[in-house]
Design an enzyme around this catalytic site. Structure first.
Site, PDB file in Angstrom:
ATOM      1  N   GLY A   1      -8.730   5.276  13.296  1.00  0.00           N
ATOM      2  CA  GLY A   1      -7.971   5.737  14.401  1.00  0.00           C
ATOM      3  C   GLY A   1      -7.886   6.365  15.865  1.00  0.00           C
TER       4      GLY A   1
ATOM      5  N   SER B   1      -9.146   6.768   9.388  1.00  0.00           N
ATOM      6  CA  SER B   1     -10.031   7.679  10.146  1.00  0.00           C
ATOM      7  C   SER B   1     -10.438   7.052  11.474  1.00  0.00           C
ATOM      8  CB  SER B   1     -11.347   9.046   9.731  1.00  0.00           C
ATOM      9  OG  SER B   1     -11.191   9.846   9.194  1.00  0.00           O
TER      10      SER B   1
ATOM     11  N   ASP C   1      -0.268  -4.938   9.638  1.00  0.00           N
ATOM     12  CA  ASP C   1       0.784  -3.195  10.480  1.00  0.00           C
ATOM     13  C   ASP C   1       0.959  -3.055   8.737  1.00  0.00           C
ATOM     14  OD1 ASP C   1       2.745  -1.718   9.815  1.00  0.00           O
ATOM     15  OD2 ASP C   1       3.904  -2.292  12.216  1.00  0.00           O
ATOM     16  N   ILE C   2       0.394  -1.858   8.354  1.00  0.00           N
ATOM     17  CA  ILE C   2       1.024  -1.026   7.284  1.00  0.00           C
ATOM     18  C   ILE C   2       1.928  -1.014   6.488  1.00  0.00           C
ATOM     19  CG2 ILE C   2       0.346   0.980   7.230  1.00  0.00           C
ATOM     20  CD1 ILE C   2      -1.796   0.633   4.327  1.00  0.00           C
TER      21      ILE C   2
ATOM     22  N   VAL D   1      -1.037   5.479  12.259  1.00  0.00           N
ATOM     23  CA  VAL D   1      -0.097   4.618  11.188  1.00  0.00           C
ATOM     24  C   VAL D   1       0.813   5.729  10.669  1.00  0.00           C
ATOM     25  CG1 VAL D   1      -0.596   4.256   7.918  1.00  0.00           C
ATOM     26  CG2 VAL D   1      -2.195   3.785   9.924  1.00  0.00           C
ATOM     27  N   ASP D   2       0.513   7.556  10.593  1.00  0.00           N
ATOM     28  CA  ASP D   2       1.249   8.141  10.014  1.00  0.00           C
ATOM     29  C   ASP D   2       2.422   8.332  10.715  1.00  0.00           C
ATOM     30  OD1 ASP D   2       1.617  10.326   8.562  1.00  0.00           O
ATOM     31  OD2 ASP D   2       0.855  11.952   9.579  1.00  0.00           O
TER      32      ASP D   2
ATOM     33  N   ASN E   1      -2.269  13.812   8.381  1.00  0.00           N
ATOM     34  CA  ASN E   1      -2.679  14.747   8.408  1.00  0.00           C
ATOM     35  C   ASN E   1      -2.696  16.163   7.957  1.00  0.00           C
ATOM     36  OD1 ASN E   1      -1.396  16.907  10.218  1.00  0.00           O
ATOM     37  ND2 ASN E   1      -0.970  14.933  11.078  1.00  0.00           N
TER      38      ASN E   1
HETATM   39  N1  AR6 Z   1      -0.881  -0.895  10.339  1.00  0.00           N
HETATM   40  C1  AR6 Z   1      -2.002  -0.384  10.533  1.00  0.00           C
HETATM   41  N2  AR6 Z   1      -3.035  -0.112  10.642  1.00  0.00           N
HETATM   42  C2  AR6 Z   1      -2.237   0.834  11.690  1.00  0.00           C
HETATM   43  C3  AR6 Z   1      -1.302   0.866  12.543  1.00  0.00           C
HETATM   44  C4  AR6 Z   1      -0.894   0.464  11.357  1.00  0.00           C
HETATM   45  N3  AR6 Z   1       0.912   0.701  12.135  1.00  0.00           N
HETATM   46  N4  AR6 Z   1      -1.430   1.991  14.074  1.00  0.00           N
HETATM   47  C5  AR6 Z   1      -2.453   2.326  13.618  1.00  0.00           C
HETATM   48  N5  AR6 Z   1      -3.789   1.290  12.701  1.00  0.00           N
HETATM   49  P1  AR6 Z   1      -5.469   6.421  12.523  1.00  0.00           P
HETATM   50  P2  AR6 Z   1      -6.770   8.617  11.900  1.00  0.00           P
HETATM   51  C6  AR6 Z   1      -4.813   1.700  12.533  1.00  0.00           C
HETATM   52  O1  AR6 Z   1      -5.035   7.267  14.238  1.00  0.00           O
HETATM   53  O2  AR6 Z   1      -8.010   7.831  12.379  1.00  0.00           O
HETATM   54  C7  AR6 Z   1      -2.306  10.712  12.820  1.00  0.00           C
HETATM   55  O3  AR6 Z   1      -2.234  11.439  14.307  1.00  0.00           O
HETATM   56  C8  AR6 Z   1      -5.457   1.776  14.599  1.00  0.00           C
HETATM   57  O4  AR6 Z   1      -5.741   1.160  15.227  1.00  0.00           O
HETATM   58  O5  AR6 Z   1      -3.794   5.384  12.600  1.00  0.00           O
HETATM   59  O6  AR6 Z   1      -6.938   8.701  10.149  1.00  0.00           O
HETATM   60  C9  AR6 Z   1      -2.343  11.633  11.805  1.00  0.00           C
HETATM   61  O7  AR6 Z   1      -1.183  12.046  12.284  1.00  0.00           O
HETATM   62  C10 AR6 Z   1      -7.108   2.455  12.829  1.00  0.00           C
HETATM   63  O8  AR6 Z   1      -8.101   1.452  12.789  1.00  0.00           O
HETATM   64  O9  AR6 Z   1      -5.450   7.317  11.874  1.00  0.00           O
HETATM   65  C11 AR6 Z   1      -3.636  12.229  12.259  1.00  0.00           C
HETATM   66  O10 AR6 Z   1      -3.368  13.217  12.714  1.00  0.00           O
HETATM   67  C12 AR6 Z   1      -6.799   2.762  12.061  1.00  0.00           C
HETATM   68  O11 AR6 Z   1      -5.284   2.456  11.340  1.00  0.00           O
HETATM   69  C13 AR6 Z   1      -4.727  11.067  12.336  1.00  0.00           C
HETATM   70  O12 AR6 Z   1      -3.671  10.316  13.474  1.00  0.00           O
HETATM   71  C14 AR6 Z   1      -6.158   4.044  11.337  1.00  0.00           C
HETATM   72  O13 AR6 Z   1      -5.966   5.457  12.532  1.00  0.00           O
HETATM   73  C15 AR6 Z   1      -5.145  10.500  11.866  1.00  0.00           C
HETATM   74  O14 AR6 Z   1      -5.958  10.112  12.787  1.00  0.00           O
END
Ligand code: AR6
Length: 170
Positions: A125, A123, A11-12, A34-35, A25
């Site tokens: 996720g 991107s 987890d970051i 992550v956000d 976003n």
């Molecule tokens: N630590 C590390 N990696 C993670 C974590 C974490 N806590 N949580 C998810 N991942 P995403 P995106 C992974 O969806 O695709 C938000 O609503 C996840 O499995 O966080 O850029 C924003 O506000 C995936 O491999 O980001 C935007 O609207 C990677 O991190 C949108 O999501 C990115 O997943 C951005 O989407």
């Protein structure tokens, strides 16, 4: 110089680095993935900085492919660098924008004087980017970027993403 690249599964928000990168976003006002985790664990100071950015430089939001820093609040870092990845499209090649996220985040890190930076798989996720391709772009871009950052850690949430990045790092 190009940074040393390390991989961590986890987890970051549990990482220690000078800067943690948020897969944000354009609104900069939070979301899922992550956000959501960064704002939850980092506390309200991050959102407060984001609101100030929306009230000043980024009235229309942070454009896709760009990056901007805020405090890291209660996270174990000095800064959070917010970057906005592109939503994956089967019709349009947006990989230049995804590469830009890594390049621009490292540029912001350089301005701040950050030496260690942790990235998620931007991107890959909610924005739907296929993991292998996201890993390829992430690793290739970091390797091609001249920066004073000494160490880039990719923090991968699940084993598939970790394996995809490991294949690229070799
Ligand atoms: N630590 C590390 N990696 C993670 C974590 C974490 N806590 N949580 C998810 N991942 P995403 P995106 C992974 O969806 O695709 C938000 O609503 C996840 O499995 O966080 O850029 C924003 O506000 C995936 O491999 O980001 C935007 O609207 C990677 O991190 C949108 O999501 C990115 O997943 C951005 O989407």
């Amino acid at each position: 110089m190009t940074p040393r690249i390390t991989l961590v599964r986890g987890d970051i928000t549990e990482q220690r680095a000078d800067a943690l990168v948020n897969a944000a976003n354009s609104s900069l006002l939070g979301g899922g993935g992550v956000d959501g985790a960064i704002h939850r664990r980092g506390g309200p100071a991050i959102l407060e900085d984001c609101r100030k950015l929306r009230a000043s430089r980024y009235g229309k939001g942070l454009p896709t492919g760009q990056a901007v820093a805020t405090t890291a609040g209660e996270l174990d870092a000095r800064w959070v660098i917010h970057t906005v990845g592109p939503v994956h499209s089967a019709q349009e090649d947006r990989s230049g924008l995804l590469a830009s996220c890594y390049r621009e985040s490292l540029g912001v890190a350089d301005e701040l004087g950050a030496r260690t930076v942790a990235f998620p798989a931007v991107s890959a996720g909610i924005f739907g980017w296929p993991t292998d391709d996201a890993a390829r772009i992430a690793v290739a871009t970091v390797r091609a970027t001249a920066t004073s950052v000494e160490e880039v850690t990719f923090v991968l949430f699940d084993q598939d993403a970790y394996d995809a990045f490991a294949r690229q790092v070799g």
